[in-house]
Write a protein that holds these residues in place. Sequence first.
Motif, short mmCIF file in Angstrom:
data_model
loop_
_atom_site.label_atom_id
_atom_site.label_comp_id
_atom_site.label_asym_id
_atom_site.label_seq_id
_atom_site.Cartn_x
_atom_site.Cartn_y
_atom_site.Cartn_z
N ILE A 245 34.46 -21.45 -29.70
CA ILE A 245 34.59 -20.92 -28.36
C ILE A 245 35.56 -21.76 -27.53
CG2 ILE A 245 33.36 -20.25 -26.27
CD1 ILE A 245 32.67 -18.65 -28.81
N LYS A 246 36.48 -21.07 -26.85
CA LYS A 246 37.42 -21.72 -25.95
C LYS A 246 37.24 -21.18 -24.54
CE LYS A 246 42.35 -22.69 -25.24
NZ LYS A 246 43.72 -22.48 -25.75
N ASN A 247 37.06 -22.07 -23.58
CA ASN A 247 36.92 -21.66 -22.17
C ASN A 247 38.30 -21.40 -21.58
OD1 ASN A 247 34.05 -21.94 -22.01
ND2 ASN A 247 34.33 -24.15 -21.98
N LYS A 248 38.42 -20.30 -20.86
CA LYS A 248 39.70 -19.94 -20.26
C LYS A 248 39.48 -19.50 -18.81
CE LYS A 248 43.05 -18.55 -22.65
NZ LYS A 248 44.10 -17.77 -23.33
N CYS A 249 40.55 -19.51 -18.05
CA CYS A 249 40.50 -19.09 -16.65
C CYS A 249 41.81 -18.40 -16.28
CB CYS A 249 40.26 -20.30 -15.75
SG CYS A 249 40.30 -19.91 -13.98
N LYS A 250 41.69 -17.25 -15.65
CA LYS A 250 42.85 -16.52 -15.14
C LYS A 250 42.78 -16.48 -13.62
CE LYS A 250 44.16 -13.34 -18.88
NZ LYS A 250 45.62 -13.50 -18.76
N ILE A 251 43.89 -16.81 -12.96
CA ILE A 251 43.97 -16.79 -11.51
C ILE A 251 44.58 -15.46 -11.06
CG2 ILE A 251 44.88 -17.92 -9.46
CD1 ILE A 251 42.78 -19.53 -10.98
N MET A 281 33.18 -7.45 -15.57
CA MET A 281 33.18 -8.90 -15.62
C MET A 281 33.05 -9.51 -14.23
SD MET A 281 36.07 -9.72 -18.55
CE MET A 281 35.48 -11.41 -18.77
N LYS A 282 32.51 -10.71 -14.17
CA LYS A 282 32.33 -11.43 -12.91
C LYS A 282 33.59 -12.21 -12.57
CE LYS A 282 28.02 -10.10 -12.61
NZ LYS A 282 27.57 -9.14 -11.58
N ALA A 338 39.41 -16.33 -9.22
CA ALA A 338 39.46 -16.93 -10.56
C ALA A 338 38.49 -16.21 -11.48
CB ALA A 338 39.13 -18.42 -10.49
N LEU A 339 39.00 -15.81 -12.64
CA LEU A 339 38.18 -15.15 -13.65
C LEU A 339 37.94 -16.14 -14.78
CD1 LEU A 339 36.90 -12.44 -14.69
CD2 LEU A 339 39.04 -12.11 -15.94
N TYR A 340 36.68 -16.56 -14.95
CA TYR A 340 36.30 -17.50 -16.01
C TYR A 340 35.68 -16.71 -17.17
CZ TYR A 340 36.89 -21.16 -12.49
OH TYR A 340 37.41 -21.99 -11.53
N PHE A 341 36.13 -17.03 -18.38
CA PHE A 341 35.59 -16.33 -19.54
C PHE A 341 35.78 -17.19 -20.79
CE2 PHE A 341 40.00 -15.16 -18.99
CZ PHE A 341 40.53 -15.15 -20.27
N GLN A 342 35.25 -16.72 -21.90
CA GLN A 342 35.36 -17.42 -23.18
C GLN A 342 35.90 -16.46 -24.23
OE1 GLN A 342 31.29 -18.64 -23.84
NE2 GLN A 342 31.56 -20.58 -22.74
N ILE A 343 36.64 -17.05 -25.20
CA ILE A 343 37.10 -16.27 -26.35
C ILE A 343 36.73 -17.02 -27.62
CG2 ILE A 343 39.03 -15.20 -25.12
CD1 ILE A 343 40.89 -17.16 -26.63
N ASN A 344 36.50 -16.27 -28.67
CA ASN A 344 36.26 -16.85 -29.98
C ASN A 344 37.60 -16.94 -30.70
OD1 ASN A 344 35.40 -17.66 -32.51
ND2 ASN A 344 34.41 -15.72 -33.02
N GLN A 345 38.07 -18.15 -30.97
CA GLN A 345 39.37 -18.33 -31.59
C GLN A 345 39.44 -17.81 -33.01
OE1 GLN A 345 40.15 -22.61 -30.94
NE2 GLN A 345 41.61 -21.99 -29.38
N MET A 346 38.30 -17.55 -33.62
CA MET A 346 38.28 -16.99 -34.97
C MET A 346 38.35 -15.46 -34.96
SD MET A 346 38.14 -19.72 -36.83
CE MET A 346 39.14 -20.46 -35.54
N THR A 355 29.29 -16.02 -20.04
CA THR A 355 27.92 -16.52 -20.08
C THR A 355 27.52 -16.94 -18.68
OG1 THR A 355 28.73 -18.74 -20.62
CG2 THR A 355 28.17 -17.29 -22.46
N PRO A 356 26.23 -17.08 -18.40
CA PRO A 356 25.80 -17.46 -17.03
C PRO A 356 26.42 -18.75 -16.51
CG PRO A 356 23.93 -16.69 -18.32
CD PRO A 356 25.08 -16.79 -19.26
N ASP A 357 26.82 -19.67 -17.41
CA ASP A 357 27.37 -20.94 -16.97
C ASP A 357 28.90 -20.94 -16.90
OD1 ASP A 357 27.65 -20.71 -19.67
OD2 ASP A 357 27.18 -22.80 -20.13
N CYS A 358 29.53 -19.77 -17.05
CA CYS A 358 31.00 -19.68 -16.95
C CYS A 358 31.42 -19.88 -15.50
CB CYS A 358 31.50 -18.32 -17.44
SG CYS A 358 31.76 -18.25 -19.23
N GLY A 359 32.30 -20.86 -15.27
CA GLY A 359 32.80 -21.08 -13.91
C GLY A 359 31.85 -21.90 -13.06
N PRO A 360 32.27 -22.22 -11.84
CA PRO A 360 31.44 -23.00 -10.92
C PRO A 360 30.25 -22.20 -10.43
CG PRO A 360 33.42 -22.23 -9.81
CD PRO A 360 33.59 -21.88 -11.26
#
Length: 362
Positions: A245-251, A281-282, A338-346, A355-360
């Motif tokens: 899992i890699k955390n990413k953010c789009k502004i 998405m949140k 800001a859009l916080y999300f995760q991707i599976n690099q595989m 997930t609930p803990d994505c972002g501040p």
Amino acid sequence: INAEYMGIAELNRHTYVTTLDKDKRDFLMYIDHCFAIKGQGTVLTGTVLQGSLSVGNNIDFPELKIQKKVKSIQVFRKPVPTCSKGDRVGVCVTQMDASSFERGIACSPSTEIVQTFTTAVSVINRVRFYKAAIKSNSKIHITVGHTTVMANCRFFLPADHQKGQPLPEFDPKVDFKSLPFFPEDCDDAIYCLMHFEKALVTPVNSIIIGAKLDSDIHTSQCRLMFHGKLVRCLEEGDEKQMKVIKNKCKIAAIDRVVDDYNIIAKGLIAKDGDSSRFVGMKIHFQPVENSEDDQSKKLPIYKGTIDGTFGKSGKLKVRFDHPCFAKTSTPTQPYQLALYFQINQMDKARSMRQTPDCGPQC
């Protein structure tokens, strides 16, 4: 013991001869040289790493995919009927072209101690003398046995791993977190996923060395980057089961304010991009990071939901549960979307998840 008064009898009393237990494992030998002797056959010289070999046995050359019968064995130029772990030997076989083989592996036929693979997971430790950054997803020279080949290396750890903890046994079914680079001050071992440019034939649990061999040899910089051990050779399909899992953010930017609760956002996707995957998405409405205004850090953070698309230019409708905006006005600094999300690099589809803990926290 007083060496001044110790005699031969005393020396014998404190001396003992160790005996090596017979190694019953499959035979494995690293070959470092191969040459032909007229009238005899082809001689292979190397070191026995495990198991034993006797005259008349068959040995397998996995890189050549052939088997040959042992004609004779020599240890320090003396003929012997058998050899075992630790012996430096010369093995003579017949009907083998010496020019087709120089360095490699010989092993027992039908053994599982040697595998052929192009993708593997290793546990590695950083060489402390290497001071440059080691970025993830970069190409590095990997040496395994007598072979050196380029590999794309990606670093990761178990998702719940804490600094100072030992790495657990590798399990491809657990969640992992991606590392953007191998930290310079990291004394702990990490996992490394390696994609080799060509297939490797090597024993399981082999020692590996990562190096930057294309760097300037005239500099004083250490070229050895890390060392470790192969822990899992991945077959086709195994990699797809992993979750790195890699955390990413789009502004994003605010295109317009509809009312106190709703806005139109832009900048998340291209004009012709797929906007449907963002729906539901949140998204955070938060103070700008690294703002020079210290008071901005104390401002509240709001979380909204992307309700749908707006038009065909890549804009999105965003709804908030709290009245964040004054109607007909456009917010200015120090706030941003800001859009916080995760991707599976595989996952080749690069599907996004939150997930609930994505972002501040709001």
